[in-house]
Scaffold this motif. Sequence first.
Motif, PDB file in Angstrom:
ATOM      1  N   GLY A  10      -5.430  -3.870  22.828  1.00 19.31           N
ATOM      2  CA  GLY A  10      -6.200  -5.071  23.134  1.00 19.31           C
ATOM      3  C   GLY A  10      -6.506  -5.863  21.871  1.00 19.31           C
ATOM      4  N   ASP A  11      -6.498  -5.207  20.713  1.00 19.99           N
ATOM      5  CA  ASP A  11      -6.724  -5.882  19.437  1.00 19.99           C
ATOM      6  C   ASP A  11      -5.467  -6.705  19.109  1.00 19.99           C
ATOM      7  OD1 ASP A  11      -6.807  -6.484  16.598  1.00 19.99           O
ATOM      8  OD2 ASP A  11      -8.347  -4.936  16.410  1.00 19.99           O
ATOM      9  N   PHE A  95      -4.487   9.072  26.421  1.00 24.51           N
ATOM     10  CA  PHE A  95      -3.424   8.894  27.408  1.00 24.51           C
ATOM     11  C   PHE A  95      -2.074   9.315  26.854  1.00 24.51           C
ATOM     12  CE2 PHE A  95      -6.657   5.786  28.602  1.00 24.51           C
ATOM     13  CZ  PHE A  95      -6.838   6.110  29.940  1.00 24.51           C
ATOM     14  N   TYR A  96      -1.258   9.853  27.734  1.00 29.45           N
ATOM     15  CA  TYR A  96       0.135  10.195  27.441  1.00 29.45           C
ATOM     16  C   TYR A  96       0.957   9.732  28.637  1.00 29.45           C
ATOM     17  CZ  TYR A  96      -1.747  13.031  23.717  1.00 29.45           C
ATOM     18  OH  TYR A  96      -2.409  13.436  22.594  1.00 29.45           O
ATOM     19  N   PHE A  97       2.048   9.018  28.348  1.00 21.69           N
ATOM     20  CA  PHE A  97       2.888   8.498  29.418  1.00 21.69           C
ATOM     21  C   PHE A  97       4.357   8.794  29.114  1.00 21.69           C
ATOM     22  CE2 PHE A  97      -0.864   5.658  29.360  1.00 21.69           C
ATOM     23  CZ  PHE A  97      -1.337   5.928  30.638  1.00 21.69           C
ATOM     24  N   PRO A  98       5.179   8.986  30.152  1.00 21.08           N
ATOM     25  CA  PRO A  98       6.606   9.255  29.948  1.00 21.08           C
ATOM     26  C   PRO A  98       7.299   8.025  29.354  1.00 21.08           C
ATOM     27  CG  PRO A  98       6.118   9.017  32.294  1.00 21.08           C
ATOM     28  CD  PRO A  98       4.811   8.968  31.571  1.00 21.08           C
ATOM     29  N   THR A  99       7.832   8.219  28.155  1.00 19.13           N
ATOM     30  CA  THR A  99       8.379   7.124  27.365  1.00 19.13           C
ATOM     31  C   THR A  99       9.828   7.416  26.982  1.00 19.13           C
ATOM     32  OG1 THR A  99       6.169   6.784  26.450  1.00 19.13           O
ATOM     33  CG2 THR A  99       7.992   5.758  25.257  1.00 19.13           C
ATOM     34  N   PRO A 100      10.735   6.466  27.160  1.00 16.26           N
ATOM     35  CA  PRO A 100      12.125   6.700  26.739  1.00 16.26           C
ATOM     36  C   PRO A 100      12.258   6.594  25.215  1.00 16.26           C
ATOM     37  CG  PRO A 100      11.900   4.508  27.716  1.00 16.26           C
ATOM     38  CD  PRO A 100      10.557   5.178  27.822  1.00 16.26           C
ATOM     39  N   ARG A 101      12.835   7.634  24.608  1.00 17.53           N
ATOM     40  CA  ARG A 101      13.080   7.655  23.155  1.00 17.53           C
ATOM     41  C   ARG A 101      14.437   8.298  22.891  1.00 17.53           C
ATOM     42  NH1 ARG A 101       9.868   3.986  20.856  1.00 17.53           N
ATOM     43  NH2 ARG A 101       7.671   4.399  21.226  1.00 17.53           N
ATOM     44  N   TRP A 102      15.143   7.784  21.900  1.00 14.62           N
ATOM     45  CA  TRP A 102      16.413   8.375  21.484  1.00 14.62           C
ATOM     46  C   TRP A 102      16.141   9.685  20.764  1.00 14.62           C
ATOM     47  CZ3 TRP A 102      20.622   6.600  23.584  1.00 14.62           C
ATOM     48  CH2 TRP A 102      20.629   5.285  24.053  1.00 14.62           C
ATOM     49  N   SER A 103      17.051  10.632  20.888  1.00 14.89           N
ATOM     50  CA  SER A 103      16.851  11.959  20.303  1.00 14.89           C
ATOM     51  C   SER A 103      17.030  11.968  18.785  1.00 14.89           C
ATOM     52  CB  SER A 103      17.776  12.986  20.953  1.00 14.89           C
ATOM     53  OG  SER A 103      19.134  12.630  20.768  1.00 14.89           O
ATOM     54  N   PHE A 104      17.675  10.944  18.220  1.00 12.34           N
ATOM     55  CA  PHE A 104      17.836  10.827  16.764  1.00 12.34           C
ATOM     56  C   PHE A 104      17.456   9.419  16.339  1.00 12.34           C
ATOM     57  CE2 PHE A 104      20.191   9.450  13.035  1.00 12.34           C
ATOM     58  CZ  PHE A 104      19.905  10.463  12.135  1.00 12.34           C
ATOM     59  N   LEU A 140       3.553  -2.040  21.505  1.00 13.60           N
ATOM     60  CA  LEU A 140       2.929  -0.755  21.785  1.00 13.60           C
ATOM     61  C   LEU A 140       3.778  -0.022  22.810  1.00 13.60           C
ATOM     62  CD1 LEU A 140       0.387  -2.604  20.883  1.00 13.60           C
ATOM     63  CD2 LEU A 140      -0.867  -0.607  21.679  1.00 13.60           C
ATOM     64  N   TYR A 141       3.779   1.292  22.727  1.00 13.89           N
ATOM     65  CA  TYR A 141       4.665   2.074  23.583  1.00 13.89           C
ATOM     66  C   TYR A 141       4.432   1.832  25.067  1.00 13.89           C
ATOM     67  CZ  TYR A 141       1.463   5.806  25.121  1.00 13.89           C
ATOM     68  OH  TYR A 141       0.472   6.526  25.729  1.00 13.89           O
ATOM     69  N   VAL A 142       3.213   1.507  25.467  1.00 10.48           N
ATOM     70  CA  VAL A 142       2.971   1.265  26.894  1.00 10.48           C
ATOM     71  C   VAL A 142       3.735   0.043  27.399  1.00 10.48           C
ATOM     72  CG1 VAL A 142       0.750   2.468  27.004  1.00 10.48           C
ATOM     73  CG2 VAL A 142       0.803   0.042  26.460  1.00 10.48           C
ATOM     74  N   MET A 143       4.110  -0.840  26.501  1.00 14.79           N
ATOM     75  CA  MET A 143       4.876  -2.020  26.885  1.00 14.79           C
ATOM     76  C   MET A 143       6.341  -1.680  27.153  1.00 14.79           C
ATOM     77  SD  MET A 143       2.482  -4.535  26.483  1.00 14.79           S
ATOM     78  CE  MET A 143       1.853  -3.492  27.743  1.00 14.79           C
ATOM     79  N   THR A 144       6.790  -0.503  26.715  1.00  7.95           N
ATOM     80  CA  THR A 144       8.188  -0.111  26.876  1.00  7.95           C
ATOM     81  C   THR A 144       8.407   0.791  28.088  1.00  7.95           C
ATOM     82  OG1 THR A 144       8.054   1.904  25.521  1.00  7.95           O
ATOM     83  CG2 THR A 144       8.447  -0.178  24.357  1.00  7.95           C
ATOM     84  N   LEU A 145       7.357   1.089  28.812  1.00 14.19           N
ATOM     85  CA  LEU A 145       7.457   2.005  29.948  1.00 14.19           C
ATOM     86  C   LEU A 145       8.194   1.363  31.118  1.00 14.19           C
ATOM     87  CD1 LEU A 145       3.780   3.363  29.909  1.00 14.19           C
ATOM     88  CD2 LEU A 145       5.803   4.380  28.827  1.00 14.19           C
ATOM     89  N   GLU A 146       8.728   2.204  31.979  1.00 14.34           N
ATOM     90  CA  GLU A 146       9.352   1.709  33.208  1.00 14.34           C
ATOM     91  C   GLU A 146       8.291   0.914  33.981  1.00 14.34           C
ATOM     92  OE1 GLU A 146      12.531   1.993  34.114  1.00 14.34           O
ATOM     93  OE2 GLU A 146      12.923   2.997  32.213  1.00 14.34           O
ATOM     94  N   PRO A 147       8.684  -0.141  34.718  1.00 16.87           N
ATOM     95  CA  PRO A 147       7.706  -1.038  35.355  1.00 16.87           C
ATOM     96  C   PRO A 147       6.631  -0.336  36.190  1.00 16.87           C
ATOM     97  CG  PRO A 147       9.876  -1.997  35.481  1.00 16.87           C
ATOM     98  CD  PRO A 147      10.056  -0.617  34.910  1.00 16.87           C
ATOM     99  N   GLU A 148       7.008   0.587  37.031  1.00 15.76           N
ATOM    100  CA  GLU A 148       6.005   1.257  37.867  1.00 15.76           C
ATOM    101  C   GLU A 148       5.064   2.115  37.021  1.00 15.76           C
ATOM    102  OE1 GLU A 148       5.853   4.486  41.473  1.00 15.76           O
ATOM    103  OE2 GLU A 148       7.438   2.972  41.529  1.00 15.76           O
ATOM    104  N   MET A 154      -1.436   0.816  32.856  1.00 13.38           N
ATOM    105  CA  MET A 154      -2.387  -0.269  32.610  1.00 13.38           C
ATOM    106  C   MET A 154      -3.645  -0.123  33.473  1.00 13.38           C
ATOM    107  SD  MET A 154      -1.258  -1.840  30.089  1.00 13.38           S
ATOM    108  CE  MET A 154      -2.578  -3.034  30.099  1.00 13.38           C
ATOM    109  N   ARG A 155      -3.496   0.327  34.709  1.00  9.43           N
ATOM    110  CA  ARG A 155      -4.673   0.582  35.558  1.00  9.43           C
ATOM    111  C   ARG A 155      -5.568   1.647  34.914  1.00  9.43           C
ATOM    112  NH1 ARG A 155      -1.256  -0.561  39.929  1.00  9.43           N
ATOM    113  NH2 ARG A 155      -0.419   1.547  40.025  1.00  9.43           N
ATOM    114  N   GLN A 156      -4.940   2.722  34.438  1.00  6.19           N
ATOM    115  CA  GLN A 156      -5.702   3.799  33.814  1.00  6.19           C
ATOM    116  C   GLN A 156      -6.381   3.338  32.523  1.00  6.19           C
ATOM    117  OE1 GLN A 156      -3.731   7.677  33.538  1.00  6.19           O
ATOM    118  NE2 GLN A 156      -2.204   6.914  34.997  1.00  6.19           N
TER     119      GLN A 156
END
Length: 165
Positions: A10-11, A95-104, A140-148, A154-156
Amino acid sequence: MSVRAIRLFGDPVLRSPSDPVVVGDPGLRALVDDLLDTVREPGRAGVAACQIGVNLRAFSYNVDGEVGYVLNPVLVETSGELEIVDEGCLSVPGFYFPTPRWSFARVEGVDLDGNRVELSGTGLMAQALQHETDHLDGTLYVMTLEPETRRDAMRQIRAADWWRV
């Protein structure tokens, strides 16, 4: 120098692309010292300068006992499998959310003396390199999450005690 307070989601500084640092700037050593002190706190894998309110391209890391920093980092390579990892962020506490990241991942930058620095790794290091360079790009990583997942996240987040305090 000192452990600095972490800016929360939010900052506006967290959503702004960071400016390159100027090697030799007299305040740069103090920034690096603060980043290193701040990342050494328990449970921290990385801290981007914007997370401590400084809109400059720098981050510190603390992965598997290795602590360091990179100035003007650029993510130059990602490869391997795209994995979904439970990711958290100091700027989105609790919070922790499932985030897509490359393995290397591989990052190139410089140190305080302008010497070339290259960091690469798999696992937590790959995740940290991608996460911190995203911060410096204003993402921020939350912006990269799958839409759903992002809508649920964001609700949480909006229900958190720290939101918009």
